[in-house]
Scaffold this active site. Structure first.
Site, short mmCIF file in Angstrom:
data_model
loop_
_atom_site.label_atom_id
_atom_site.label_comp_id
_atom_site.label_asym_id
_atom_site.label_seq_id
_atom_site.Cartn_x
_atom_site.Cartn_y
_atom_site.Cartn_z
N TYR A 1 -15.39 12.42 -14.85
CA TYR A 1 -16.29 11.75 -13.91
C TYR A 1 -15.66 10.43 -13.49
O TYR A 1 -15.53 9.50 -14.28
CB TYR A 1 -17.66 11.50 -14.55
CG TYR A 1 -18.47 12.73 -14.88
CD1 TYR A 1 -18.08 14.00 -14.48
CD2 TYR A 1 -19.64 12.62 -15.62
CE1 TYR A 1 -18.82 15.11 -14.80
CE2 TYR A 1 -20.39 13.74 -15.95
CZ TYR A 1 -19.98 14.99 -15.54
OH TYR A 1 -20.72 16.10 -15.87
N LYS B 1 -37.41 14.43 -0.45
CA LYS B 1 -37.03 13.40 0.54
C LYS B 1 -36.18 13.95 1.68
O LYS B 1 -35.97 13.26 2.68
CB LYS B 1 -36.28 12.27 -0.15
CG LYS B 1 -34.89 12.61 -0.64
CD LYS B 1 -34.24 11.39 -1.29
CE LYS B 1 -32.84 11.69 -1.78
NZ LYS B 1 -32.20 10.50 -2.39
#
Length: 314
Positions: free
Chosen positions: A61, A217
């Site tokens: 990551y 959203k």
């Protein structure tokens, strides 16, 4: 705060974790553009303040940046924090010694001598056999550098094999980290969830909000300006969103009933499955606070089943 054990006798962690793929990742998640170090520092602190102290990361990551950030943040809080990270054998690290070396590097970036969970990121059996992975990690448990062993993205058969090799060393397999959400329920169909329950393996559910789809959203208008990985996901297209409308409508009704957000209802649905730890991402303090609101209450069994019926068929 609700807590859960990792596996049959692993460390106790909060019933909700924080996924940190986006922290430091410029390739998929536009780190440094839409959000940055200050935002994720505030997300970390807001999570801890809300009682959520389990953070999942990986060496890949942000090419180690996620681990470095977490290590820095942990030094700035007095709260005990549980950390999970992962080893990825590519591009050329397929010797047994590479696993221990990678763990050493992760511990250095995390500025700690021990972590709660160490996982094999993918079952790349053609590079290094599961038996090798598990024997090395069993030894690391005995050395005290990791408290428990997990796998990630393993099938039911692969997970059972990992469990078998660890058991031969007297150590249980604690975790299998896989995608799981109302919109990603393949583990219910392919035997992974059932096998995990049989073996006492905890499921870490990544992308539990389907990369934000279950927050409500996204609209046909807003998806036209998407950044990063969402641009190539057909579920975020106007046509994809239209197919999800029955589920969104039910989530909205339940969110109004419980005075919760659609995301909180979606995460609570996962917790209700039992022995599942959702690890939603949080790019800022507000998202972290929202995630924490998924705990401390429960959908009814009837509502859990209703959401399952409203979700698209796999």
């Amino acid at each position: 705060m609700q807590t859960i054990k990792l596996g049959s006798n692993g460390p106790t962690v909060t019933a909700l974790g924080v996924g940190t793929w986006a922290w430091g990742d410029t390739l998929f998640w536009a780190y440094g553009k839409d959000f940055g170090a200050k935002d994720v520092a505030e997300a970390f602190q807001a999570s801890v303040d809300a009682g959520i102290t389990f953070f999942d990361t990986a060496e890949v990551y942000g090419l180690g940046e996620s681990e470095r950030l977490i290590g820095k943040f942990c030094k700035q809080t007095s709260q005990p924090v549980q950390i999970a990270t992962k080893y990825f054998p590519l591009p050329w690290r397929w010797q047994r010694s590479a696993i221990a070396d990678a763990l050493t590097a992760s511990l250095e970036r995390l500025q700690t001598e021990q972590i709660s969970l160490y996982q094999i990121h993918w079952p790349l059996e053609f590079l290094l056999k599961t038996k090798d992975f598990m024997e090395v990690l069993a030894e690391e448990v005995k050395k005290g550098r990791i408290q428990s062993v997990g796998v990630s993205n393993y099938s039911a058969a692969q997970m059972a094999l990992a469990h078998q090799y660890l058991a031969e060393k007297g150590i249980p397999l604690a975790v299998n980290q896989v995608p799981y959400s109302l919109l990603t329920r393949q583990i219910e169909q392919n035997g992974t969830l059932e096998k995990a329950r049989q073996l006492g393996v905890t499921i870490l559910a990544y992308s539990p909000l389907a990369q934000g789809l279950l927050t409500g959203k996204y609209t046909p208008e807003s998806v036209k300006t998407l950044q990063g990985a969402r641009r190539i996901d057909p579920r975020f297209s106007p046509k994809g969103l239209q197919k999800l409308e029955p589920l969104f409508s039910t989530l909205k009704d339940l969110s109004e009933k419980y005075d919760k957000t659609m995301a909180q209802v979606s995460l609570n649905w996962l917790v209700a499955q039992g022995n599942i730890i959702p690890i939603p991402g949080a790019k800022n303090a507000n998202q972290a606070k929202q995630n924490a609101g998924a705990l401390g209450w429960s959908l009814t069994p009837e509502e859990v089943e209703l959401l399952r019926l409203k979700a698209p068929k796999i």
